[in-house]
Write a protein that holds these residues in place. Structure first.
Motif, mmCIF file in Angstrom:
data_model
loop_
_atom_site.group_PDB
_atom_site.id
_atom_site.type_symbol
_atom_site.label_atom_id
_atom_site.label_comp_id
_atom_site.label_asym_id
_atom_site.label_seq_id
_atom_site.Cartn_x
_atom_site.Cartn_y
_atom_site.Cartn_z
ATOM 1 N N ILE A 176 0.849 -1.182 0.000
ATOM 2 C CA ILE A 176 0.000 0.000 0.000
ATOM 3 C C ILE A 176 0.887 1.235 0.000
ATOM 4 O O ILE A 176 1.826 1.332 0.793
ATOM 5 N N LEU A 177 0.577 2.166 -0.900
ATOM 6 C CA LEU A 177 1.283 3.445 -0.908
ATOM 7 C C LEU A 177 0.321 4.512 -0.400
ATOM 8 O O LEU A 177 -0.749 4.702 -0.968
ATOM 9 N N LEU A 178 0.715 5.178 0.665
ATOM 10 C CA LEU A 178 -0.056 6.290 1.215
ATOM 11 C C LEU A 178 0.651 7.588 0.833
ATOM 12 O O LEU A 178 1.832 7.775 1.129
ATOM 13 N N VAL A 179 -0.093 8.478 0.155
ATOM 14 C CA VAL A 179 0.435 9.791 -0.213
ATOM 15 C C VAL A 179 -0.311 10.804 0.651
ATOM 16 O O VAL A 179 -1.460 11.144 0.390
ATOM 17 N N GLU A 180 0.338 11.230 1.726
ATOM 18 C CA GLU A 180 -0.321 12.048 2.758
ATOM 19 C C GLU A 180 0.718 12.910 3.448
ATOM 20 O O GLU A 180 1.729 12.401 3.925
ATOM 21 N N ASP A 181 0.449 14.225 3.521
ATOM 22 C CA ASP A 181 1.421 15.124 4.140
ATOM 23 C C ASP A 181 1.115 15.433 5.608
ATOM 24 O O ASP A 181 1.924 16.048 6.287
ATOM 25 N N ASN A 182 -0.025 14.983 6.112
ATOM 26 C CA ASN A 182 -0.399 15.269 7.499
ATOM 27 C C ASN A 182 0.047 14.106 8.397
ATOM 28 O O ASN A 182 -0.488 13.002 8.290
ATOM 29 N N PRO A 183 1.023 14.341 9.298
ATOM 30 C CA PRO A 183 1.532 13.256 10.149
ATOM 31 C C PRO A 183 0.450 12.614 11.016
ATOM 32 O O PRO A 183 0.514 11.422 11.315
ATOM 33 N N GLY A 184 -0.556 13.379 11.402
ATOM 34 C CA GLY A 184 -1.653 12.822 12.198
ATOM 35 C C GLY A 184 -2.420 11.757 11.437
ATOM 36 O O GLY A 184 -2.721 10.686 11.966
#
Length: 146
Positions: free
Chosen positions: A10-18
């Motif tokens: 799975i690749l998660l593209v997310e800039d929010n660490p939360g």
């Protein structure tokens, strides 16, 4: 088809660490064996998918979870590039974003997103939705071979 025999990439593209932490928690609770890779902006996502630079040995994802609001290159630009690439276009892309704007939903589907999910504000709901998404894509859907 229950995979069970191999670990799902799975690749998660997310800039929010939360949200990254919540995603990790949801995936830990999921029944699907998985390996999560995380990138935090659109340029990095495309480098990962094209196996450029430090991502030369990146695994080919079975599923991409993509936020729309990203630094350097937007999620929709990333989506467009993925779906126009003959090697990547079959990888399912789930848009997971806070935007409920009709224009974002329409544009994402016009760019061939496989589904569009608005992130719930409630943390428990977010985890529940992520678990449902993962279990749907990896236990019900027949994915294309890597």
């Amino acid at each position: 088809m229950m995979e069970g025999y191999r670990t799902s990439e799975i690749l998660l593209v997310e800039d929010n660490p939360g949200y990254v932490r919540l995603m990790m928690e949801a995936l830990d609770e999921s029944k699907v064996p998985n390996n999560l890779s995380v990138v935090t902006d659109g340029v990095e996502a495309l480098d990962f998918l094209h196996r450029k630079g430090k991502y030369a040995n990146a695994p080919r994802p079975d599923l991409i979870l993509l936020d729309l609001k990203l630094p350097r290159k937007s999620g929709q630009e990333v989506l467009e590039e993925i779906k126009n690439d003959p090697d990547l276009k079959r990888v399912p892309v789930v848009v997971l974003t806070v935007s409920s704007a009709e224009k974002d939903i329409l544009k994402s589907y016009n760019l061939h997103a496989n589904c569009y999910i608005i992130k719930p504000i409630d943390l428990d709901q977010f985890i529940a939705i992520v678990k449902q998404v993962i279990e749907f894509w990896f236990t019900i859907v027949s994915l294309p071979p890597r």
